[in-house]
Design a protein around this motif. Sequence first.
Motif, PDB file in Angstrom:
ATOM      1  N   GLN A  76      42.802  34.262  28.959  1.00  0.00           N
ATOM      2  CA  GLN A  76      41.476  34.498  28.381  1.00  0.00           C
ATOM      3  C   GLN A  76      40.526  35.204  29.347  1.00  0.00           C
ATOM      4  OE1 GLN A  76      40.044  30.750  26.930  1.00  0.00           O
ATOM      5  NE2 GLN A  76      41.765  30.450  25.535  1.00  0.00           N
ATOM      6  N   ASN A  77      41.105  35.867  30.385  1.00  0.00           N
ATOM      7  CA  ASN A  77      40.291  36.685  31.309  1.00  0.00           C
ATOM      8  C   ASN A  77      39.069  35.980  31.866  1.00  0.00           C
ATOM      9  OD1 ASN A  77      42.002  38.788  31.131  1.00  0.00           O
ATOM     10  ND2 ASN A  77      40.624  40.170  30.078  1.00  0.00           N
ATOM     11  N   GLY A  78      39.185  34.747  32.171  1.00  0.00           N
ATOM     12  CA  GLY A  78      38.030  34.073  32.755  1.00  0.00           C
ATOM     13  C   GLY A  78      38.083  32.587  32.560  1.00  0.00           C
ATOM     14  N   ALA A  79      39.173  32.089  32.001  1.00  0.00           N
ATOM     15  CA  ALA A  79      39.306  30.651  31.845  1.00  0.00           C
ATOM     16  C   ALA A  79      39.331  29.995  33.219  1.00  0.00           C
ATOM     17  CB  ALA A  79      40.592  30.327  31.092  1.00  0.00           C
ATOM     18  N   SER A  80      38.787  28.790  33.298  1.00  0.00           N
ATOM     19  CA  SER A  80      38.752  28.105  34.582  1.00  0.00           C
ATOM     20  C   SER A  80      40.159  27.704  35.003  1.00  0.00           C
ATOM     21  CB  SER A  80      37.862  26.855  34.477  1.00  0.00           C
ATOM     22  OG  SER A  80      38.385  25.973  33.503  1.00  0.00           O
ATOM     23  N   THR A  81      40.374  27.645  36.302  1.00  0.00           N
ATOM     24  CA  THR A  81      41.662  27.232  36.846  1.00  0.00           C
ATOM     25  C   THR A  81      41.456  25.981  37.670  1.00  0.00           C
ATOM     26  OG1 THR A  81      41.350  28.636  38.785  1.00  0.00           O
ATOM     27  CG2 THR A  81      42.525  29.588  36.908  1.00  0.00           C
ATOM     28  N   SER A  82      42.519  25.216  37.875  1.00  0.00           N
ATOM     29  CA  SER A  82      42.408  24.007  38.676  1.00  0.00           C
ATOM     30  C   SER A  82      42.132  24.391  40.123  1.00  0.00           C
ATOM     31  CB  SER A  82      43.698  23.192  38.575  1.00  0.00           C
ATOM     32  OG  SER A  82      44.763  23.891  39.181  1.00  0.00           O
ATOM     33  N   PRO A  83      41.437  23.529  40.872  1.00  0.00           N
ATOM     34  CA  PRO A  83      41.079  23.867  42.249  1.00  0.00           C
ATOM     35  C   PRO A  83      42.278  24.197  43.126  1.00  0.00           C
ATOM     36  CG  PRO A  83      39.842  21.957  41.494  1.00  0.00           C
ATOM     37  CD  PRO A  83      40.857  22.262  40.428  1.00  0.00           C
ATOM     38  N   ALA A  84      43.439  23.622  42.832  1.00  0.00           N
ATOM     39  CA  ALA A  84      44.607  23.852  43.672  1.00  0.00           C
ATOM     40  C   ALA A  84      45.345  25.132  43.309  1.00  0.00           C
ATOM     41  CB  ALA A  84      45.559  22.664  43.566  1.00  0.00           C
ATOM     42  N   GLU A  85      45.000  25.739  42.186  1.00  0.00           N
ATOM     43  CA  GLU A  85      45.758  26.883  41.695  1.00  0.00           C
ATOM     44  C   GLU A  85      45.271  28.188  42.326  1.00  0.00           C
ATOM     45  OE1 GLU A  85      47.034  28.937  37.423  1.00  0.00           O
ATOM     46  OE2 GLU A  85      45.470  27.412  37.499  1.00  0.00           O
ATOM     47  N   VAL A  86      46.203  29.075  42.613  1.00  0.00           N
ATOM     48  CA  VAL A  86      45.886  30.428  43.063  1.00  0.00           C
ATOM     49  C   VAL A  86      46.868  31.377  42.397  1.00  0.00           C
ATOM     50  CG1 VAL A  86      44.907  29.789  45.306  1.00  0.00           C
ATOM     51  CG2 VAL A  86      47.365  30.174  45.103  1.00  0.00           C
ATOM     52  N   GLY A  87      46.671  32.682  42.604  1.00  0.00           N
ATOM     53  CA  GLY A  87      47.662  33.649  42.156  1.00  0.00           C
ATOM     54  C   GLY A  87      47.453  34.234  40.777  1.00  0.00           C
ATOM     55  N   LYS A  88      46.274  34.047  40.200  1.00  0.00           N
ATOM     56  CA  LYS A  88      45.994  34.656  38.903  1.00  0.00           C
ATOM     57  C   LYS A  88      45.216  35.958  39.088  1.00  0.00           C
ATOM     58  CE  LYS A  88      47.868  31.517  36.298  1.00  0.00           C
ATOM     59  NZ  LYS A  88      49.091  31.826  35.526  1.00  0.00           N
ATOM     60  N   ILE A  89      45.375  36.870  38.137  1.00  0.00           N
ATOM     61  CA  ILE A  89      44.615  38.116  38.122  1.00  0.00           C
ATOM     62  C   ILE A  89      43.582  38.045  37.011  1.00  0.00           C
ATOM     63  CG2 ILE A  89      44.685  40.624  37.822  1.00  0.00           C
ATOM     64  CD1 ILE A  89      47.584  40.555  38.801  1.00  0.00           C
ATOM     65  N   PHE A  90      42.338  38.222  37.362  1.00  0.00           N
ATOM     66  CA  PHE A  90      41.241  38.233  36.396  1.00  0.00           C
ATOM     67  C   PHE A  90      40.777  39.674  36.216  1.00  0.00           C
ATOM     68  CE2 PHE A  90      41.309  34.012  38.125  1.00  0.00           C
ATOM     69  CZ  PHE A  90      40.956  33.176  37.080  1.00  0.00           C
ATOM     70  N   MET A  91      40.929  40.203  35.005  1.00  0.00           N
ATOM     71  CA  MET A  91      40.464  41.550  34.689  1.00  0.00           C
ATOM     72  C   MET A  91      39.106  41.423  34.005  1.00  0.00           C
ATOM     73  SD  MET A  91      43.046  43.559  35.677  1.00  0.00           S
ATOM     74  CE  MET A  91      42.865  45.087  34.772  1.00  0.00           C
ATOM     75  N   LEU A  92      38.046  41.794  34.695  1.00  0.00           N
ATOM     76  CA  LEU A  92      36.699  41.573  34.188  1.00  0.00           C
ATOM     77  C   LEU A  92      35.965  42.892  33.980  1.00  0.00           C
ATOM     78  CD1 LEU A  92      35.481  38.545  36.357  1.00  0.00           C
ATOM     79  CD2 LEU A  92      36.715  38.514  34.189  1.00  0.00           C
ATOM     80  N   ASN A  93      35.286  42.990  32.852  1.00  0.00           N
ATOM     81  CA  ASN A  93      34.429  44.138  32.597  1.00  0.00           C
ATOM     82  C   ASN A  93      33.157  44.020  33.428  1.00  0.00           C
ATOM     83  OD1 ASN A  93      36.041  45.432  30.670  1.00  0.00           O
ATOM     84  ND2 ASN A  93      35.244  44.173  29.016  1.00  0.00           N
ATOM     85  N   VAL A  94      32.801  45.078  34.113  1.00  0.00           N
ATOM     86  CA  VAL A  94      31.543  45.130  34.846  1.00  0.00           C
ATOM     87  C   VAL A  94      30.846  46.437  34.502  1.00  0.00           C
ATOM     88  CG1 VAL A  94      32.344  43.714  36.777  1.00  0.00           C
ATOM     89  CG2 VAL A  94      32.618  46.186  36.879  1.00  0.00           C
ATOM     90  N   THR A  95      29.539  46.433  34.667  1.00  0.00           N
ATOM     91  CA  THR A  95      28.759  47.631  34.405  1.00  0.00           C
ATOM     92  C   THR A  95      29.131  48.714  35.406  1.00  0.00           C
ATOM     93  OG1 THR A  95      26.935  46.258  33.632  1.00  0.00           O
ATOM     94  CG2 THR A  95      26.441  48.564  34.142  1.00  0.00           C
ATOM     95  N   GLU A  96      29.465  49.884  34.906  1.00  0.00           N
ATOM     96  CA  GLU A  96      29.891  50.967  35.796  1.00  0.00           C
ATOM     97  C   GLU A  96      28.709  51.477  36.611  1.00  0.00           C
ATOM     98  OE1 GLU A  96      32.552  55.079  35.623  1.00  0.00           O
ATOM     99  OE2 GLU A  96      31.942  54.088  33.784  1.00  0.00           O
ATOM    100  N   GLU A  97      28.904  51.576  37.908  1.00  0.00           N
ATOM    101  CA  GLU A  97      27.873  52.067  38.826  1.00  0.00           C
ATOM    102  C   GLU A  97      28.368  53.372  39.452  1.00  0.00           C
ATOM    103  OE1 GLU A  97      24.971  50.601  39.249  1.00  0.00           O
ATOM    104  OE2 GLU A  97      25.336  48.663  38.274  1.00  0.00           O
ATOM    105  N   ASP A  98      27.749  54.468  39.096  1.00  0.00           N
ATOM    106  CA  ASP A  98      28.165  55.769  39.620  1.00  0.00           C
ATOM    107  C   ASP A  98      27.483  56.016  40.962  1.00  0.00           C
ATOM    108  OD1 ASP A  98      29.312  58.232  39.903  1.00  0.00           O
ATOM    109  OD2 ASP A  98      27.936  59.267  38.530  1.00  0.00           O
ATOM    110  N   ILE A  99      27.927  55.278  41.975  1.00  0.00           N
ATOM    111  CA  ILE A  99      27.321  55.338  43.301  1.00  0.00           C
ATOM    112  C   ILE A  99      28.441  55.438  44.324  1.00  0.00           C
ATOM    113  CG2 ILE A  99      25.824  54.162  44.964  1.00  0.00           C
ATOM    114  CD1 ILE A  99      24.672  52.539  42.622  1.00  0.00           C
ATOM    115  N   SER A 100      28.273  56.312  45.312  1.00  0.00           N
ATOM    116  CA  SER A 100      29.262  56.400  46.382  1.00  0.00           C
ATOM    117  C   SER A 100      28.560  56.414  47.731  1.00  0.00           C
ATOM    118  CB  SER A 100      30.121  57.654  46.230  1.00  0.00           C
ATOM    119  OG  SER A 100      29.438  58.793  46.701  1.00  0.00           O
ATOM    120  N   SER A 101      29.221  55.793  48.698  1.00  0.00           N
ATOM    121  CA  SER A 101      28.659  55.780  50.053  1.00  0.00           C
ATOM    122  C   SER A 101      28.585  57.183  50.633  1.00  0.00           C
ATOM    123  CB  SER A 101      29.512  54.883  50.957  1.00  0.00           C
ATOM    124  OG  SER A 101      29.460  53.540  50.522  1.00  0.00           O
TER     125      SER A 101
END
Length: 217
Positions: free
Chosen positions: A153-178
């Motif tokens: 579900q791209n954001g469901a909570s995980t147990s504190p001991a769990e690692v190794g999941k990939i979260f694909m999250l939509n974020v607002t695109e920022e057209d900025i470069s260093s």
Amino acid sequence: MKIGILGGTFDPIHFGHIRPAQEIKQQLQLDEVWLMPNHIPPHKQGTHVTTQDRLAMAELVCNELPGFVLCDIEAKRDTPSYTVQTLSQLRQLYPEHQFYFIMGMDSFLSLNKWYQWQQLFGLCHIVVCKRPGWELTDNDPIHALLKMYIAPQNGASTSPAEVGKIFMLNVTEEDISSTAIRQQLQQGEIPVSLPTTVQAYIQDNQLYLPDTASNSQ
């Protein structure tokens, strides 16, 4: 605690780094986001200002934003900053925390070229900032990896001991470069894509001037 890790050269740090991190913090209900400037990035020739200046600018951002913390673990190293080594060290130092390593889509697509990348899934979750509407094609080499580790579900909570999941999250695109920001500064312009405290620090310390732009440390 649930800790987001955002690493980078931050040369300089700007809203293109900060705003996605704020959105991810909210979406995943992270307790903190640690901003982690690199010292010697393994994929770059160097930086345009000193490590101390980049740490100072990141710290100014952390002082302004609740829940943002400066992490100087990589800046203290005299060797290239490999993510798997950093996460291993953080897990040893803070076994009580659950780490979420934040990266952009471009970095994720090349993840299988990173140093000892397979070990990351035993150390942290991976959070990928993706543009709204963007989808990975079946032909992409990283697609099988995503299917194996995608978080439910791209954001469901995980147990504190769990690692190794990939979260694909939509974020607002920022057209900025260093790179573009440094060019503006070298031309005497003040980019609006920089926080005002970072703008002031750059001006006070005369960073990114034409005659110093080629210096690196």
